[in-house]
Design a protein around this motif. Structure first.
Motif, PDB file in Angstrom:
ATOM      1  N   THR A  93       0.698  -1.205  -0.166  1.00 25.22           N
ATOM      2  CA  THR A  93       0.004   0.109  -0.280  1.00 25.22           C
ATOM      3  C   THR A  93       1.025   1.269   0.006  1.00 25.22           C
ATOM      4  N   ALA A  94       0.717   2.088  -0.821  1.00 29.34           N
ATOM      5  CA  ALA A  94       1.399   3.555  -1.053  1.00 29.34           C
ATOM      6  C   ALA A  94       0.719   4.838  -0.490  1.00 29.34           C
ATOM      7  N   PRO A  95       1.603   4.858   1.258  1.00 32.31           N
ATOM      8  CA  PRO A  95       1.493   6.309   1.665  1.00 32.31           C
ATOM      9  C   PRO A  95       1.395   7.223   0.936  1.00 32.31           C
ATOM     10  N   PRO A  96       0.498   8.025   1.904  1.00 32.02           N
ATOM     11  CA  PRO A  96      -0.479   8.941   0.869  1.00 32.02           C
ATOM     12  C   PRO A  96       0.525  10.044   1.486  1.00 32.02           C
ATOM     13  N   ARG A  97       0.882  11.686   0.464  1.00 30.01           N
ATOM     14  CA  ARG A  97       1.655  12.455   0.752  1.00 30.01           C
ATOM     15  C   ARG A  97       1.791  13.314   2.020  1.00 30.01           C
ATOM     16  N   SER A  98       0.777  13.007   2.668  1.00 30.71           N
ATOM     17  CA  SER A  98       0.233  13.913   3.700  1.00 30.71           C
ATOM     18  C   SER A  98       0.896  13.489   4.753  1.00 30.71           C
ATOM     19  N   HIS A  99       1.652  11.110   5.529  1.00 32.31           N
ATOM     20  CA  HIS A  99       1.756  10.549   6.352  1.00 32.31           C
ATOM     21  C   HIS A  99       2.082   9.073   6.017  1.00 32.31           C
ATOM     22  N   GLN A 100       3.043   9.157   7.151  1.00 33.03           N
ATOM     23  CA  GLN A 100       4.270   8.040   6.601  1.00 33.03           C
ATOM     24  C   GLN A 100       3.926   7.090   7.930  1.00 33.03           C
ATOM     25  N   PRO A 101       4.221   5.357   7.615  1.00 32.79           N
ATOM     26  CA  PRO A 101       3.886   4.819   8.371  1.00 32.79           C
ATOM     27  C   PRO A 101       5.564   5.170   9.637  1.00 32.79           C
ATOM     28  N   ILE A 102       5.144   4.380  10.053  1.00 31.83           N
ATOM     29  CA  ILE A 102       6.683   4.670  11.525  1.00 31.83           C
ATOM     30  C   ILE A 102       6.354   2.938  12.594  1.00 31.83           C
ATOM     31  N   MET A 103       7.179   2.315  12.422  1.00 37.58           N
ATOM     32  CA  MET A 103       7.470   1.250  13.436  1.00 37.58           C
ATOM     33  C   MET A 103       8.168   1.735  14.267  1.00 37.58           C
ATOM     34  N   ILE A 104       7.386   1.604  16.055  1.00 34.34           N
ATOM     35  CA  ILE A 104       8.394   1.453  17.877  1.00 34.34           C
ATOM     36  C   ILE A 104       8.718   0.040  17.937  1.00 34.34           C
ATOM     37  N   HIS A 105       9.761  -0.165  18.110  1.00 28.91           N
ATOM     38  CA  HIS A 105       9.919  -1.111  18.894  1.00 28.91           C
ATOM     39  C   HIS A 105      10.779  -0.237  20.320  1.00 28.91           C
ATOM     40  N   LEU A 106      10.476  -1.607  21.889  1.00 21.91           N
ATOM     41  CA  LEU A 106      10.893  -1.196  23.584  1.00 21.91           C
ATOM     42  C   LEU A 106      12.048  -1.605  23.204  1.00 21.91           C
ATOM     43  N   ALA A 117       5.235  -1.893  17.705  1.00 23.16           N
ATOM     44  CA  ALA A 117       3.722  -0.968  17.107  1.00 23.16           C
ATOM     45  C   ALA A 117       3.941   0.074  16.063  1.00 23.16           C
ATOM     46  N   SER A 118       2.991  -0.153  15.789  1.00 24.28           N
ATOM     47  CA  SER A 118       3.503   0.059  13.987  1.00 24.28           C
ATOM     48  C   SER A 118       1.627   2.028  14.155  1.00 24.28           C
ATOM     49  N   PHE A 119       2.384   2.936  13.817  1.00 22.96           N
ATOM     50  CA  PHE A 119       1.500   4.200  13.725  1.00 22.96           C
ATOM     51  C   PHE A 119       1.517   4.708  12.522  1.00 22.96           C
ATOM     52  N   SER A 120       0.787   5.538  11.770  1.00 27.96           N
ATOM     53  CA  SER A 120       0.644   6.629  11.016  1.00 27.96           C
ATOM     54  C   SER A 120       1.141   8.300  11.182  1.00 27.96           C
ATOM     55  N   ILE A 121       2.572   8.956  10.953  1.00 29.99           N
ATOM     56  CA  ILE A 121       2.580   9.868  11.385  1.00 29.99           C
ATOM     57  C   ILE A 121       2.373  11.181  10.065  1.00 29.99           C
ATOM     58  N   PRO A 122       2.237  12.561  10.201  1.00 28.46           N
ATOM     59  CA  PRO A 122       1.871  13.664   9.539  1.00 28.46           C
ATOM     60  C   PRO A 122       3.692  13.253   9.164  1.00 28.46           C
ATOM     61  N   ARG A 123       3.614  13.561   7.223  1.00 26.47           N
ATOM     62  CA  ARG A 123       4.898  13.967   7.089  1.00 26.47           C
ATOM     63  C   ARG A 123       4.878  15.435   7.639  1.00 26.47           C
ATOM     64  N   GLY A 124       6.808  15.564   7.365  1.00 30.73           N
ATOM     65  CA  GLY A 124       7.233  16.880   7.835  1.00 30.73           C
ATOM     66  C   GLY A 124       7.554  17.122   8.997  1.00 30.73           C
ATOM     67  N   THR A 125       6.434  16.137  10.461  1.00 29.90           N
ATOM     68  CA  THR A 125       6.612  16.050  11.342  1.00 29.90           C
ATOM     69  C   THR A 125       8.548  16.222  11.929  1.00 29.90           C
ATOM     70  N   ALA A 126       9.319  17.039  12.881  1.00 31.06           N
ATOM     71  CA  ALA A 126      10.400  17.057  13.216  1.00 31.06           C
ATOM     72  C   ALA A 126      10.806  16.447  14.100  1.00 31.06           C
TER      73      ALA A 126
END
Length: 573
Positions: free
Chosen positions: A472-485, A528-537
């Motif tokens: 699935t291609a992410p939209p231009r507004s968001h990107q996926p991120i995978m978090i390990h603890l 854990a998988s999250f979707s975050i806004p692109r361009g977030t610092a």
């Protein structure tokens, strides 16, 4: 006149019922551009599972074998373990379990069979697997459930494993289906819950029975159920039986199939929910001890609302998934069940209570033709709420629409969350996975190629292990991120934070849990998988660890992120 009014009232109720059922099935709007592709042929993985004969003749042969995605070599990608079975003619000696190393890049998913050099010689009838670091040495170990003796495999950290079952004191020759790790007693290390099914002897096969007029294997009804086991980690390489120590008064024998360990009732202690086949589900929560025992658990399944569905029916629970469907930060539970029944969504009402909201979310009618196994909540369309993946397949080879109102081989389902409903995604012409009927059973989710989204590995009954890539291609507004603890608190041995809750602080607030169990006889990668806004610092996440402590973390958005407990600032949750 009274009769006329009664008839009008009855007609109104029937129309309302029809309207309600229609609303569940008529909202199949245009699906988002979501693609899962079977890329097995190009991955180097070529393996067919064994679980009895084809077709299945006895109940031991119908569940298949589980899988585990876990990073055994600490190179930051999930590797693959396959719990392989045997046959009725040779139940104690099968072709053996397998371990595949993940050698993927972002361009290509690749696996290499490393079973010979791993030292794994597990050739018994294996059923499922759970992954967790039981000794706190930084390397993830495996518990393998079996018909017959289970196995605890210690990861030596050099690519090899050793069987420490007897040394750990957790010998059990019951028919075990699933297991899960979690810090149930709150002492920092991982305890182990083992789900047992029923008594079965290949040398004394039970007579067949009938279902909807068809001859089928007997079970589970009519066979003797077995009691589960809770093993408490003593921190010295051994485990104690929770019943013998008084932590549990008893565990009622049941046809157990699945288990999840997380904090269900919000008291900052790890609880246990068990999915049983055609019997009431269990929920073990913490209670105040009256005998001086530091750990005391009681079964509140019936009082909590998790034991049965809205009608009070005890279902055949196979798959279990944890998500937050209403965004209140409490864990909701979705279960898959037998055909001609519905899957069930139990929404948490807080403080240890749940209500069946299956119909409200449109999950009832679309599930009736299917017999569900592994399921998972996953945000597939990057809108921050979670969608559902379900693997299906009937247990009776003679199942057809004419004989049992369901086919034996059944396609997987992807259900997209749209508003307050879940809408079934239709397969398109480019899809070589969704919509294709199979005898799927086990599945596990993990980011196989490091691109930040969740891929899927499936195990078909007496069929191939499949690698299903999320394309699935992410939209231009968001990107996926995978978090390990990494739980690097001094003295902690649950280093991967199993049982933790991760919550994004920015709007919209989204919550994920890292837990053991749930996937049918299988283990998802502990991320854990999250979707975050692109361009977030900078991103802010709150992590509530298994001991109840919450830490806040500032991280930079990357495909894979590791959060260390020591790097966070403790906050009041």
């Amino acid at each position: 006149m009274k009769r006329f009014v009664f008839l009008l009232a009855t007609l109104a109720l029937l129309m309302a019922s029809c309207d309600d059922q229609t609303s569940e099935t008529s909202t199949m709007g245009s699906p988002p551009d979501i693609h899962f592709m079977d890329v097995t042929d190009s991955t180097g993985l070529d393996f067919v599972t064994t679980c009895g004969g084809t077709p299945s003749r006895e109940i031991l042969e119908v569940a298949g074998g589980g899988i585990a995605l876990f990073d055994f070599d600490n190179d930051n990608d999930p590797d693959l373990f396959v719990a392989n079975g045997a046959t009725l003619e040779s139940p104690h000696l099968g072709p053996g379990c397998r371990l595949f190393r993940n050698d993927s890049t972002k361009e290509q998913i690749r696996f290499t069979d490393v079973t010979p050099e791993s030292g794994m010689t597990l050739n018994r009838w294996a059923m499922g697997a759970a992954a967790g670091d039981v000794d706190g040495d930084g390397f993830i170990d495996l518990h393998v459930t079996c018909w017959g003796p289970n196995a605890l495999l210690r990861n030596r950290g050099d690519g090899t494993f050793e069987d420490i079952t007897a040394m750990a004191g957790i010998d059990d020759d019951a028919w075990s289906t699933s297991s899960a790790f979690g810090d149930v007693d709150g002492d920092g290390d991982l305890d182990l819950y083992v789900v047992n099914y029923l008594e079965f002897d290949p040398n004394e096969l039970p007579p067949t029975t009938t279902y909807k007029g068809q001859t089928v294997p007997t079970g589970p009804q009519g066979l003797t159920p077995q009691a589960d086991r809770l093993w408490v980690n003593e921190g010295d390489g051994t485990f104690s039986d929770a019943i013998e120590t008084g932590a549990l008064d008893s565990i009622t024998p049941a046809y157990g199939l699945n288990v999840v360990i997380i904090d269900f009732d919000g008291d900052n202690k790890q609880d246990i929910t068990v999915g049983n086949d055609s019997m009431a589900n269990d929920l073990f929560v913490h209670a105040e001890s009256t005998d001086g025992n530091a750990l005391k658990l009681i079964n509140t399944g019936r009082q909590s609302g998790l034991a049965a569905n809205l009608d009070g029916s005890e279902q055949a629970t196979m798959g279990m998934a944890i998500g937050d469907v209403d965004g209140d930060g409490h864990p909701d539970l979705f279960t898959t069940n037998f055909s001609a029944d519905t899957n069930t969504l139990h929404r948490s009402m807080g403080k240890g209570g749940w209500q069946d909201r299956t119909r409200q979310y449109g999950l009832g009618m679309p599930s009736r033709p299917w017999l569900g196994w592994t399921t998972a909540f996953v945000d597939l369309d990057y809108d921050n709420d979670e969608d559902l993946i379900i693997l299906n397949g009937h247990v009776y080879p003679n199942a057809t629409l004419d004989t049992m109102d369901a086919e034996y081989k059944q396609p997987p389902q992807v259900l997209i969350r749209e508003g307050d409903r879940f809408i079934q995604l239709k397969a398109d012409k480019t899809d070589n996975w969704l919509g294709i009927p199979r005898s799927d059973r086990a599945g596990a989710m993990g980011d196989l190629d490091g691109d930040g989204d969740l891929d899927l590995v499936t195990a078909e009954l007496n069929g191939p292990i499949r690698i299903i890539e999320n394309q699935t291609a992410p939209p231009r507004s968001h990107q996926p991120i995978m978090i390990h603890l990494i739980n690097d608190r001094p003295g902690a041995k649950n280093l991967n934070g199993l049982g933790s809750r991760i919550r994004s602080v920015s709007q919209p607030v989204t919550t994920r849990w890292i837990y053991s169990g749930g996937a049918f006889q299988s283990a998802n990668d502990s991320a854990a998988s999250f979707s975050i806004p692109r361009g977030t610092a900078i991103l802010n996440f709150d992590v509530t660890w298994p001991d109840g402590t919450t830490t806040r973390h500032e991280i930079q958005p990357e495909s894979r992120v590791t959060i260390r407990r020591s790097a966070g600032q403790e906050v009041t949750s």
